[in-house]
Motif scaffolding. Structure first.
Motif, PDB file in Angstrom:
ATOM      1  N   VAL A   1       0.830  -1.055   0.077  1.00  0.00           N
ATOM      2  CA  VAL A   1      -0.051   0.030   0.010  1.00  0.00           C
ATOM      3  C   VAL A   1       0.939   1.180  -0.023  1.00  0.00           C
ATOM      4  N   GLN A   2       1.807   1.190   0.695  1.00  0.00           N
ATOM      5  CA  GLN A   2       2.947   2.389   0.916  1.00  0.00           C
ATOM      6  C   GLN A   2       3.696   2.552  -0.626  1.00  0.00           C
ATOM      7  N   GLU A   3       3.912   1.483  -1.199  1.00  0.00           N
ATOM      8  CA  GLU A   3       4.561   1.362  -2.425  1.00  0.00           C
ATOM      9  C   GLU A   3       3.619   2.083  -3.489  1.00  0.00           C
ATOM     10  N   ALA A   4       2.281   1.860  -3.340  1.00  0.00           N
ATOM     11  CA  ALA A   4       1.168   2.568  -4.271  1.00  0.00           C
ATOM     12  C   ALA A   4       1.185   4.109  -3.973  1.00  0.00           C
ATOM     13  N   GLY A   5       1.834   4.478  -2.997  1.00  0.00           N
ATOM     14  CA  GLY A   5       1.923   6.098  -2.748  1.00  0.00           C
ATOM     15  C   GLY A   5       0.988   6.303  -1.570  1.00  0.00           C
ATOM     16  N   ALA A   6       0.422   5.576  -0.984  1.00  0.00           N
ATOM     17  CA  ALA A   6      -0.604   5.949  -0.115  1.00  0.00           C
ATOM     18  C   ALA A   6      -0.089   5.758   1.491  1.00  0.00           C
ATOM     19  N   ASN A   7      -0.715   6.428   2.490  1.00  0.00           N
ATOM     20  CA  ASN A   7      -0.108   6.230   3.926  1.00  0.00           C
ATOM     21  C   ASN A   7      -1.062   4.910   4.665  1.00  0.00           C
ATOM     22  N   VAL A   8      -0.361   4.145   5.212  1.00  0.00           N
ATOM     23  CA  VAL A   8      -1.013   3.288   6.014  1.00  0.00           C
ATOM     24  C   VAL A   8      -1.052   3.781   7.236  1.00  0.00           C
ATOM     25  N   ASN A   9      -2.239   3.906   8.104  1.00  0.00           N
ATOM     26  CA  ASN A   9      -2.418   4.669   9.395  1.00  0.00           C
ATOM     27  C   ASN A   9      -2.172   3.336  10.258  1.00  0.00           C
ATOM     28  N   ALA A  10      -2.721   2.293   9.922  1.00  0.00           N
ATOM     29  CA  ALA A  10      -2.309   1.177  10.961  1.00  0.00           C
ATOM     30  C   ALA A  10      -2.878  -0.213  10.386  1.00  0.00           C
ATOM     31  N   VAL A  11      -2.154  -1.151  10.767  1.00  0.00           N
ATOM     32  CA  VAL A  11      -2.785  -2.437  10.643  1.00  0.00           C
ATOM     33  C   VAL A  11      -3.573  -3.047  11.833  1.00  0.00           C
ATOM     34  N   LEU A  12      -4.779  -3.468  11.346  1.00  0.00           N
ATOM     35  CA  LEU A  12      -5.830  -3.818  12.687  1.00  0.00           C
ATOM     36  C   LEU A  12      -5.924  -5.343  12.310  1.00  0.00           C
ATOM     37  N   ALA A  13      -5.642  -6.193  13.299  1.00  0.00           N
ATOM     38  CA  ALA A  13      -6.004  -7.521  13.369  1.00  0.00           C
ATOM     39  C   ALA A  13      -7.077  -8.202  14.336  1.00  0.00           C
ATOM     40  N   ILE A  14      -7.565  -9.370  14.180  1.00  0.00           N
ATOM     41  CA  ILE A  14      -8.512  -9.732  15.047  1.00  0.00           C
ATOM     42  C   ILE A  14      -7.697 -10.270  16.203  1.00  0.00           C
ATOM     43  N   PHE A  15      -6.633 -11.035  15.756  1.00  0.00           N
ATOM     44  CA  PHE A  15      -6.127 -11.767  16.905  1.00  0.00           C
ATOM     45  C   PHE A  15      -4.335 -11.542  16.685  1.00  0.00           C
ATOM     46  N   SER A  16      -3.973 -11.674  17.885  1.00  0.00           N
ATOM     47  CA  SER A  16      -2.223 -11.717  17.672  1.00  0.00           C
ATOM     48  C   SER A  16      -1.681 -12.817  18.752  1.00  0.00           C
ATOM     49  N   TYR A  17      -0.436 -13.350  18.206  1.00  0.00           N
ATOM     50  CA  TYR A  17       0.047 -14.466  19.087  1.00  0.00           C
ATOM     51  C   TYR A  17       1.239 -13.485  19.930  1.00  0.00           C
ATOM     52  N   GLN A  18       1.180 -12.391  19.766  1.00  0.00           N
ATOM     53  CA  GLN A  18       1.853 -11.467  20.774  1.00  0.00           C
ATOM     54  C   GLN A  18       3.469 -11.866  20.643  1.00  0.00           C
ATOM     55  N   PHE A  19       4.128 -12.210  19.548  1.00  0.00           N
ATOM     56  CA  PHE A  19       5.364 -12.484  19.362  1.00  0.00           C
ATOM     57  C   PHE A  19       6.278 -11.060  19.319  1.00  0.00           C
ATOM     58  N   ALA A  20       7.198 -10.897  20.139  1.00  0.00           N
ATOM     59  CA  ALA A  20       7.947  -9.710  19.895  1.00  0.00           C
ATOM     60  C   ALA A  20       8.425  -9.416  18.598  1.00  0.00           C
TER      61      ALA A  20
END
Ligand SMILES: O=P(O)(O)OC[C@H]1O[C@H](OP(=O)(O)OP(=O)(O)O)[C@H](O)[C@@H]1O
Ligand SMILES: O=C(O)c1cc(=O)[nH]c(=O)[nH]1
Length: 215
Positions: A144-163
């Motif tokens: 998305v950034q390479e298309a010239g847009a700004n990524v405000n955030a990635v939101l996901a349902i679930f994370s395994y919380q790996f560092a």
């Protein structure tokens, strides 16, 4: 419409995932994840599509986070494939355009990696279903950034919380937020007795050192 308390969501979603048996345990026959990691657990968030109340809880959760923290979002973009339906429901709730991002550009047709329209300079929130290493969603965000847009955030349902996942997003300067996570899942699983206590111990020790699992 579902009413959501964002603070309660990690546990509420974890409970829903356990109730619909989206969480599968196979300590003796590990799952292979998209990253190649072997794991005793697989969380199939795709199953949430089947349950209108659960998918609406998720969509309301995403919409609440976007309204509160990313109010300038102009496009909601789903990651292929499991992020796509959730992105569609969120975009519909917010009355925003929707797009989706393939894991790679098509080899025929228009050879697009991004389907739907994302204009240069637009503010985009990327919706993913699950973060393990974060590799898939980070790749999508970079497209998305390479298309010239700004990524405000990635939101996901679930994370395994790996560092490693949070570090990769921090290094890329892209905020990562999830509605639920592994800690909430283990906590709720133990409370409601959905997972045996011996399996809870396996899941906790696997999470301490996932690379060593099965070796
Ligand atoms: O954080 P990561 O290590 O990248 O792993 C998480 C990714 O793996 C799964 O996708 P999968 O590759 O199975 O494809 P799908 O979405 O088409 O089912 C999941 O839907 C995430 O996109
Ligand atoms: O890393 C993955 O591929 C992965 C893990 C998981 O628990 N669920 C899923 O859909 N993918």
């Amino acid at each position: 419409m579902t009413t959501v308390s964002v603070e309660q969501l990690p546990r509420e979603i974890a409970k829903s995932l356990l109730e619909i048996e989206a969480v599968a345990l196979r300590p003796n026959e590990p799952f292979t994840w998209t990253s190649g990691l072997k794991s005793p657990i697989y969380c199939d968030n795709r199953l949430t599509m089947t349950y209108p109340a659960i998918r609406d809880l998720i969509a309301e959760g995403f919409a609440a986070v976007i309204r509160e923290r990313y109010p300038n979002a102009e496009v909601i973009a789903g990651t292929a494939t499991a992020g796509i339906p959730h992105a569609a429901w969120v975009a519909q709730k917010l009355g925003l355009p929707m797009a989706y991002i393939r894991d790679k550009a098509k080899g025929h047709g228009k050879q697009n990696q991004i389907e739907g329209r994302i204009e240069a300079g637009q503010n985009v929130v990327v919706i993913e279903d699950l973060i393990s290493t974060g590799g898939s969603s980070l790749k999508a965000a970079i497209a998305v950034q390479e298309a010239g847009a700004n990524v405000n955030a990635v939101l996901a349902i679930f994370s395994y919380q790996f560092a490693a996942a949070s570090d990769a997003f921090a290094n890329a300067g892209i905020p990562l937020e999830t509605l639920s996570n592994y800690s909430a899942l283990i906590e709720v699983a133990a409370e409601i007795g959905k997972v045996q206590s011996s399996d809870i111990e396996t899941l906790k020790s696997w999470r301490e050192n996932p690379q060593a699992f099965g070796q």
